[in-house]
Design a protein around this motif. Sequence first.
Motif, PDB file in Angstrom:
ATOM      1  N   VAL A 137       0.845  -1.193   0.000  1.00  0.00           N
ATOM      2  CA  VAL A 137       0.000   0.000   0.000  1.00  0.00           C
ATOM      3  C   VAL A 137       0.881   1.244   0.000  1.00  0.00           C
ATOM      4  O   VAL A 137       2.078   1.179   0.307  1.00  0.00           O
ATOM      5  CB  VAL A 137      -0.937   0.023   1.224  1.00  0.00           C
ATOM      6  N   ARG A 138       0.285   2.377  -0.331  1.00  0.00           N
ATOM      7  CA  ARG A 138       1.023   3.638  -0.292  1.00  0.00           C
ATOM      8  C   ARG A 138       1.140   4.119   1.149  1.00  0.00           C
ATOM      9  O   ARG A 138       0.286   3.841   1.984  1.00  0.00           O
ATOM     10  CB  ARG A 138       0.292   4.690  -1.120  1.00  0.00           C
ATOM     11  N   ASP A 139       2.213   4.845   1.439  1.00  0.00           N
ATOM     12  CA  ASP A 139       2.381   5.500   2.742  1.00  0.00           C
ATOM     13  C   ASP A 139       2.277   4.513   3.902  1.00  0.00           C
ATOM     14  O   ASP A 139       1.654   4.788   4.924  1.00  0.00           O
ATOM     15  CB  ASP A 139       1.337   6.613   2.921  1.00  0.00           C
ATOM     16  N   GLY A 140       2.905   3.346   3.744  1.00  0.00           N
ATOM     17  CA  GLY A 140       2.880   2.350   4.821  1.00  0.00           C
ATOM     18  C   GLY A 140       3.949   2.549   5.869  1.00  0.00           C
ATOM     19  O   GLY A 140       4.046   1.786   6.823  1.00  0.00           O
ATOM     20  N   LEU A 141       4.793   3.533   5.704  1.00  0.00           N
ATOM     21  CA  LEU A 141       5.829   3.915   6.677  1.00  0.00           C
ATOM     22  C   LEU A 141       6.933   2.876   6.830  1.00  0.00           C
ATOM     23  O   LEU A 141       7.606   2.816   7.859  1.00  0.00           O
ATOM     24  CB  LEU A 141       5.190   4.205   8.051  1.00  0.00           C
ATOM     25  N   GLY A 142       7.117   2.065   5.802  1.00  0.00           N
ATOM     26  CA  GLY A 142       8.264   1.160   5.786  1.00  0.00           C
ATOM     27  C   GLY A 142       8.181  -0.030   6.717  1.00  0.00           C
ATOM     28  O   GLY A 142       9.202  -0.542   7.181  1.00  0.00           O
ATOM     29  N   VAL A 143       6.975  -0.539   6.968  1.00  0.00           N
ATOM     30  CA  VAL A 143       6.816  -1.691   7.865  1.00  0.00           C
ATOM     31  C   VAL A 143       7.242  -2.967   7.141  1.00  0.00           C
ATOM     32  O   VAL A 143       6.775  -3.269   6.044  1.00  0.00           O
ATOM     33  CB  VAL A 143       5.349  -1.824   8.327  1.00  0.00           C
ATOM     34  N   LEU A 144       8.142  -3.720   7.766  1.00  0.00           N
ATOM     35  CA  LEU A 144       8.627  -4.975   7.176  1.00  0.00           C
ATOM     36  C   LEU A 144       7.574  -6.063   7.343  1.00  0.00           C
ATOM     37  O   LEU A 144       7.070  -6.299   8.440  1.00  0.00           O
ATOM     38  CB  LEU A 144       9.922  -5.410   7.849  1.00  0.00           C
ATOM     39  N   CYS A 145       7.210  -6.717   6.241  1.00  0.00           N
ATOM     40  CA  CYS A 145       6.228  -7.798   6.276  1.00  0.00           C
ATOM     41  C   CYS A 145       6.916  -9.134   6.513  1.00  0.00           C
ATOM     42  O   CYS A 145       8.113  -9.302   6.210  1.00  0.00           O
ATOM     43  CB  CYS A 145       5.455  -7.833   4.946  1.00  0.00           C
ATOM     44  N   ARG A 146       6.189 -10.097   7.015  1.00  0.00           N
ATOM     45  CA  ARG A 146       6.729 -11.440   7.253  1.00  0.00           C
ATOM     46  C   ARG A 146       7.172 -12.112   5.966  1.00  0.00           C
ATOM     47  O   ARG A 146       7.953 -13.068   5.993  1.00  0.00           O
ATOM     48  CB  ARG A 146       5.670 -12.297   7.952  1.00  0.00           C
TER      49      ARG A 146
END
Length: 396
Positions: free
Chosen positions: A241-250
């Motif tokens: 998604v846009r603007d997800g703030l750089g969260v690392l996914c599993r």
Amino acid sequence: MARRTAATLATSGEVLRLIRTGEAVTRGDLGRVTGLSRPAVQLRVGELLDRGLVVERADAPSTGGRPPVRLEFNAAGGVVLVAALGATRTRVAVCDLAARELAGREFAMDVEQGPDVVLPLLMDTWDELLGDRPRSTIKGVGMGVPATVEFAEGRTESARVMASWTGVVIPPIIRERFPVPVLVDNDVNALAIGEHRGVYPELGDLMFVKVSTRIGAGVIAGGEILRGAMGAAGEIGHIPVRDGLGVLCRCGNVDCVDSVASGTALLRQLREAGKDVKTIGDVTALVRAGDARTMATVREAGRRIGEVLAGAVNILNPSVVVLGGDMAETFGPLVSSIREVVYRRSTALATRRLRIEPSRLGAGAGISGCAVMVLDHVLSPDAVDDSLTRRAASAS
């Protein structure tokens, strides 16, 4: 020539299909529909009666003279064993041949314990639920698991989710105790099958979206489940998604919708905001209390899910999007946000008749879907004919 072709195709398995669907309910109907002679109809019906797949009812309306004997599919002629595994909760059941639950159990279970723990527990539970029913009545096993599944082999292929299950071929393990056909699919595919067959059988195109601990989708296209080349269809949780703030996914990527809008993500975000939440139930309590920060977080999750679903709607053009899972069933603000974004960002044609509805079956869709999945296999004309052939060969 057409009559001969119809008769050639009308095997015992095809006769069962006609009776099961209600297309032919008497021997006379079968003769007219298939072009089979009376002795041929009698032979095929006799095989199905002997196998316990069909029963006779002498209460059909008469048009004069002796009332015709009505033929019915015998849903009590066997059982299937089913299990719908979730990340934290599992439902196990024994169903009849019409996919109706006869006995079931739900319990908390962490699938990350691995197949060596989980599969024996499932099989022990099936044994308990079977009670006095003979093992010979078991026709098949259907399972849904929260992982990518290579359907043809029943092999789990997730490298980071259910890591201890990666590369495990489940059917042979189950068949050691229950030597019947075993089908394994992704859990959301099972939910989609259950909701489609149980609620929307008249629709050919449906998308089921599970919003819970994780996010995933099951797609019905042209009346059939869409699995893709390797079983990975419907993995919308790993669309960024846009603007997800750089969260690392599993999965190893960044800002997947699963990592920013799932139940797990929601709990993480609220804890970071100082909220004392341990479960989705805690979040529900805050929503009901009108907590502003929680409401805003839930709505933002809905908008992000809607962003991904809008793209899916443009590609697949379903008649209905069904929202299920703990979060979709609990949070009205989340569902409202999803609807708003999908209708705003999808094309006008794709949304002209689109419905976005909550699941009507809830968690029961998983059990129903697993049962339908295995029943469609073991009661298919080819499978029934093969079974009758093997039975005749063993008796000779």
